[in-house]
Design a protein around this motif. Structure first.
Motif, PDB file in Angstrom:
ATOM      1  N   GLU A  14     -48.952  60.544 -21.095  1.00 60.23           N
ATOM      2  CA  GLU A  14     -48.169  60.739 -22.142  1.00 60.23           C
ATOM      3  C   GLU A  14     -47.121  61.648 -21.743  1.00 60.23           C
ATOM      4  O   GLU A  14     -47.138  62.689 -21.225  1.00 60.23           O
ATOM      5  CB  GLU A  14     -48.916  61.091 -23.379  1.00 60.23           C
ATOM      6  CG  GLU A  14     -49.992  60.041 -23.868  1.00 60.23           C
ATOM      7  CD  GLU A  14     -50.730  60.480 -25.065  1.00 60.23           C
ATOM      8  OE1 GLU A  14     -50.499  61.789 -25.519  1.00 60.23           O
ATOM      9  OE2 GLU A  14     -51.435  59.764 -25.685  1.00 60.23           O
ATOM     10  N   ARG A  15     -45.841  61.413 -22.223  1.00 60.66           N
ATOM     11  CA  ARG A  15     -44.991  62.051 -22.170  1.00 60.66           C
ATOM     12  C   ARG A  15     -44.137  62.419 -23.423  1.00 60.66           C
ATOM     13  O   ARG A  15     -43.853  61.400 -24.032  1.00 60.66           O
ATOM     14  CB  ARG A  15     -43.761  61.447 -21.193  1.00 60.66           C
ATOM     15  CG  ARG A  15     -44.270  60.911 -19.733  1.00 60.66           C
ATOM     16  CD  ARG A  15     -44.604  61.764 -19.019  1.00 60.66           C
ATOM     17  NE  ARG A  15     -44.965  61.301 -17.685  1.00 60.66           N
ATOM     18  CZ  ARG A  15     -46.404  61.788 -17.218  1.00 60.66           C
ATOM     19  NH1 ARG A  15     -47.024  62.620 -17.745  1.00 60.66           N
ATOM     20  NH2 ARG A  15     -46.793  61.190 -16.094  1.00 60.66           N
ATOM     21  N   TRP A  16     -43.883  63.531 -23.836  1.00 57.19           N
ATOM     22  CA  TRP A  16     -43.513  64.059 -25.129  1.00 57.19           C
ATOM     23  C   TRP A  16     -42.205  64.804 -25.129  1.00 57.19           C
ATOM     24  O   TRP A  16     -41.962  65.586 -24.391  1.00 57.19           O
ATOM     25  CB  TRP A  16     -44.443  64.656 -26.049  1.00 57.19           C
ATOM     26  CG  TRP A  16     -45.719  63.938 -26.218  1.00 57.19           C
ATOM     27  CD1 TRP A  16     -46.842  64.020 -25.403  1.00 57.19           C
ATOM     28  CD2 TRP A  16     -46.063  63.220 -27.394  1.00 57.19           C
ATOM     29  NE1 TRP A  16     -47.775  63.181 -25.812  1.00 57.19           N
ATOM     30  CE2 TRP A  16     -47.309  62.736 -27.124  1.00 57.19           C
ATOM     31  CE3 TRP A  16     -45.198  62.901 -28.528  1.00 57.19           C
ATOM     32  CZ2 TRP A  16     -47.978  61.906 -28.061  1.00 57.19           C
ATOM     33  CZ3 TRP A  16     -46.061  62.109 -29.293  1.00 57.19           C
ATOM     34  CH2 TRP A  16     -47.212  61.719 -29.288  1.00 57.19           C
ATOM     35  N   VAL A  17     -41.222  64.555 -26.077  1.00 61.85           N
ATOM     36  CA  VAL A  17     -40.163  65.241 -26.203  1.00 61.85           C
ATOM     37  C   VAL A  17     -39.878  65.655 -27.717  1.00 61.85           C
ATOM     38  O   VAL A  17     -40.249  64.931 -28.630  1.00 61.85           O
ATOM     39  CB  VAL A  17     -38.819  64.502 -25.815  1.00 61.85           C
ATOM     40  CG1 VAL A  17     -38.677  64.469 -24.472  1.00 61.85           C
ATOM     41  CG2 VAL A  17     -38.475  63.264 -26.500  1.00 61.85           C
ATOM     42  N   ALA A  18     -39.513  66.965 -28.005  1.00 64.67           N
ATOM     43  CA  ALA A  18     -39.269  67.298 -29.596  1.00 64.67           C
ATOM     44  C   ALA A  18     -38.206  66.150 -30.104  1.00 64.67           C
ATOM     45  O   ALA A  18     -37.168  66.281 -29.522  1.00 64.67           O
ATOM     46  CB  ALA A  18     -38.646  68.794 -29.662  1.00 64.67           C
ATOM     47  N   ALA A  19     -38.412  65.889 -31.165  1.00 61.71           N
ATOM     48  CA  ALA A  19     -37.358  64.954 -32.001  1.00 61.71           C
ATOM     49  C   ALA A  19     -36.091  65.876 -32.113  1.00 61.71           C
ATOM     50  O   ALA A  19     -35.169  65.289 -32.451  1.00 61.71           O
ATOM     51  CB  ALA A  19     -38.052  64.231 -33.068  1.00 61.71           C
ATOM     52  N   ARG A  20     -36.307  67.098 -32.332  1.00 58.48           N
ATOM     53  CA  ARG A  20     -34.854  67.889 -32.624  1.00 58.48           C
ATOM     54  C   ARG A  20     -34.030  67.679 -31.707  1.00 58.48           C
ATOM     55  O   ARG A  20     -32.832  67.872 -32.041  1.00 58.48           O
ATOM     56  CB  ARG A  20     -35.648  69.358 -32.779  1.00 58.48           C
ATOM     57  CG  ARG A  20     -34.222  70.543 -32.673  1.00 58.48           C
ATOM     58  CD  ARG A  20     -33.370  70.433 -33.949  1.00 58.48           C
ATOM     59  NE  ARG A  20     -32.370  71.433 -34.020  1.00 58.48           N
ATOM     60  CZ  ARG A  20     -31.276  71.306 -33.445  1.00 58.48           C
ATOM     61  NH1 ARG A  20     -31.209  70.255 -32.805  1.00 58.48           N
ATOM     62  NH2 ARG A  20     -30.510  72.315 -33.469  1.00 58.48           N
ATOM     63  N   TYR A  21     -34.114  67.328 -30.544  1.00 59.11           N
ATOM     64  CA  TYR A  21     -33.319  67.140 -29.348  1.00 59.11           C
ATOM     65  C   TYR A  21     -33.055  65.729 -29.001  1.00 59.11           C
ATOM     66  O   TYR A  21     -32.184  65.410 -28.078  1.00 59.11           O
ATOM     67  CB  TYR A  21     -33.426  67.924 -28.253  1.00 59.11           C
ATOM     68  CG  TYR A  21     -33.638  69.527 -28.651  1.00 59.11           C
ATOM     69  CD1 TYR A  21     -32.496  70.052 -29.016  1.00 59.11           C
ATOM     70  CD2 TYR A  21     -34.851  70.157 -28.720  1.00 59.11           C
ATOM     71  CE1 TYR A  21     -32.275  71.580 -29.363  1.00 59.11           C
ATOM     72  CE2 TYR A  21     -34.863  71.568 -29.052  1.00 59.11           C
ATOM     73  CZ  TYR A  21     -33.667  72.020 -29.385  1.00 59.11           C
ATOM     74  OH  TYR A  21     -33.552  73.421 -29.718  1.00 59.11           O
ATOM     75  N   VAL A  22     -33.539  64.754 -29.827  1.00 64.19           N
ATOM     76  CA  VAL A  22     -33.419  63.443 -29.272  1.00 64.19           C
ATOM     77  C   VAL A  22     -33.060  62.459 -30.740  1.00 64.19           C
ATOM     78  O   VAL A  22     -33.733  62.788 -31.631  1.00 64.19           O
ATOM     79  CB  VAL A  22     -34.659  62.639 -28.846  1.00 64.19           C
ATOM     80  CG1 VAL A  22     -34.521  61.193 -28.678  1.00 64.19           C
ATOM     81  CG2 VAL A  22     -35.005  63.346 -27.820  1.00 64.19           C
ATOM     82  N   LYS A  23     -31.912  61.984 -30.671  1.00 63.92           N
ATOM     83  CA  LYS A  23     -31.332  61.062 -31.838  1.00 63.92           C
ATOM     84  C   LYS A  23     -31.924  59.691 -31.950  1.00 63.92           C
ATOM     85  O   LYS A  23     -31.635  58.956 -30.797  1.00 63.92           O
ATOM     86  CB  LYS A  23     -29.865  61.185 -31.791  1.00 63.92           C
ATOM     87  CG  LYS A  23     -29.336  60.246 -33.174  1.00 63.92           C
ATOM     88  CD  LYS A  23     -27.771  60.310 -33.028  1.00 63.92           C
ATOM     89  CE  LYS A  23     -27.388  59.364 -34.240  1.00 63.92           C
ATOM     90  NZ  LYS A  23     -25.868  59.502 -34.185  1.00 63.92           N
ATOM     91  N   ASN A  24     -32.664  59.259 -32.782  1.00 67.21           N
ATOM     92  CA  ASN A  24     -33.317  58.007 -32.698  1.00 67.21           C
ATOM     93  C   ASN A  24     -31.998  56.944 -33.022  1.00 67.21           C
ATOM     94  O   ASN A  24     -31.548  57.117 -34.051  1.00 67.21           O
ATOM     95  CB  ASN A  24     -34.499  57.747 -33.416  1.00 67.21           C
ATOM     96  CG  ASN A  24     -34.422  57.978 -34.835  1.00 67.21           C
ATOM     97  OD1 ASN A  24     -33.744  59.057 -35.453  1.00 67.21           O
ATOM     98  ND2 ASN A  24     -35.042  57.256 -35.799  1.00 67.21           N
ATOM     99  N   LEU A  25     -31.996  55.806 -32.427  1.00 64.97           N
ATOM    100  CA  LEU A  25     -30.883  54.904 -32.555  1.00 64.97           C
ATOM    101  C   LEU A  25     -31.502  53.857 -33.183  1.00 64.97           C
ATOM    102  O   LEU A  25     -30.823  52.837 -33.310  1.00 64.97           O
ATOM    103  CB  LEU A  25     -30.255  54.577 -31.070  1.00 64.97           C
ATOM    104  CG  LEU A  25     -29.477  55.685 -30.583  1.00 64.97           C
ATOM    105  CD1 LEU A  25     -28.882  55.424 -29.180  1.00 64.97           C
ATOM    106  CD2 LEU A  25     -28.553  56.360 -31.622  1.00 64.97           C
ATOM    107  N   SER A  26     -32.649  53.653 -33.281  1.00 63.64           N
ATOM    108  CA  SER A  26     -33.588  52.501 -33.857  1.00 63.64           C
ATOM    109  C   SER A  26     -34.710  53.150 -34.532  1.00 63.64           C
ATOM    110  O   SER A  26     -35.244  54.204 -34.393  1.00 63.64           O
ATOM    111  CB  SER A  26     -33.770  51.299 -33.069  1.00 63.64           C
ATOM    112  OG  SER A  26     -34.520  51.945 -31.874  1.00 63.64           O
ATOM    113  N   THR A  27     -35.439  52.270 -35.450  1.00 65.69           N
ATOM    114  CA  THR A  27     -36.486  52.742 -36.052  1.00 65.69           C
ATOM    115  C   THR A  27     -37.719  53.055 -35.229  1.00 65.69           C
ATOM    116  O   THR A  27     -38.061  52.373 -34.122  1.00 65.69           O
ATOM    117  CB  THR A  27     -36.978  51.727 -36.887  1.00 65.69           C
ATOM    118  OG1 THR A  27     -36.040  51.448 -37.876  1.00 65.69           O
ATOM    119  CG2 THR A  27     -38.346  52.141 -37.794  1.00 65.69           C
ATOM    120  N   VAL A  28     -38.439  54.288 -35.329  1.00 63.11           N
ATOM    121  CA  VAL A  28     -39.131  54.795 -34.627  1.00 63.11           C
ATOM    122  C   VAL A  28     -40.674  54.823 -35.406  1.00 63.11           C
ATOM    123  O   VAL A  28     -40.650  55.472 -36.612  1.00 63.11           O
ATOM    124  CB  VAL A  28     -39.224  56.286 -33.985  1.00 63.11           C
ATOM    125  CG1 VAL A  28     -40.256  56.659 -33.205  1.00 63.11           C
ATOM    126  CG2 VAL A  28     -37.862  56.257 -33.124  1.00 63.11           C
TER     127      VAL A  28
END
Length: 154
Positions: A136-150
């Motif tokens: 698993e590879r995780w990133v904080a959503a604070r620093y990733v803008k989702n461009l489609s539904t997650v």
């Protein structure tokens, strides 16, 4: 008495024009390229993963678990587009508790979207480290803008 009224009208008109110009620039910036649009459509069609864009000012650490205290297994550069498999609650980062699990087609972390954090071939390549920390590879959503539904992880 007319001078303040003219000043107010001029300020209101200027604000309106600047607002419209800013909105046009934002729409123009958000326009996807044809390659990205086709990837996003394919991702949405199969329902497996979403697309996101790294919005951090510097490199974003990729973690083995949804917490800042977990092992760093790589990094993502700003403005990089990434494939997101799902989201879940984890440690709060600047008030945001959502973390995104990155989609990794072959489980090696070598899908071209992130750089291995260990230059000696450890965290992120094939081998013992994958057994110890999982794939698993995780990133904080604070620093990733989702461009489609997650969707939430199951």
């Amino acid at each position: 008495m007319l001078k303040p009224t003219r000043t107010i009208l001029a300020l209101a008109t200027g604000s309106l024009v600047l607002g419209l110009v800013g909105a046009g620039a934002a729409v123009a910036d958000a326009a996807p390229t044809t390659d990205t649009a086709s990837r996003r459509t394919a991702a949405a069609a199969d329902g497996r993963h979403a697309i996101g864009k790294v919005v951090s000012k510097g490199s974003l650490k990729v973690r083995s678990k949804p917490t800042t205290r977990s092992q760093s297994v790589g990094q993502l550069k700003p403005n990089r587009r990434v494939e997101i498999e799902c989201k879940k609650y984890g440690e709060s980062v600047d008030g945001n508790r959502i973390w995104y699990r990155l989609y990794d087609e072959d489980g090696t972390g070598e899908n071209g979207d992130w750089q291995n954090g260990d230059q000696n071939g450890g965290m992120g390549g094939r081998g013992e480290s994958d057994k110890a920390y999982g794939k698993e590879r995780w990133v904080a959503a604070r620093y990733v803008k989702n461009l489609s539904t997650v969707h939430y992880c199951r």
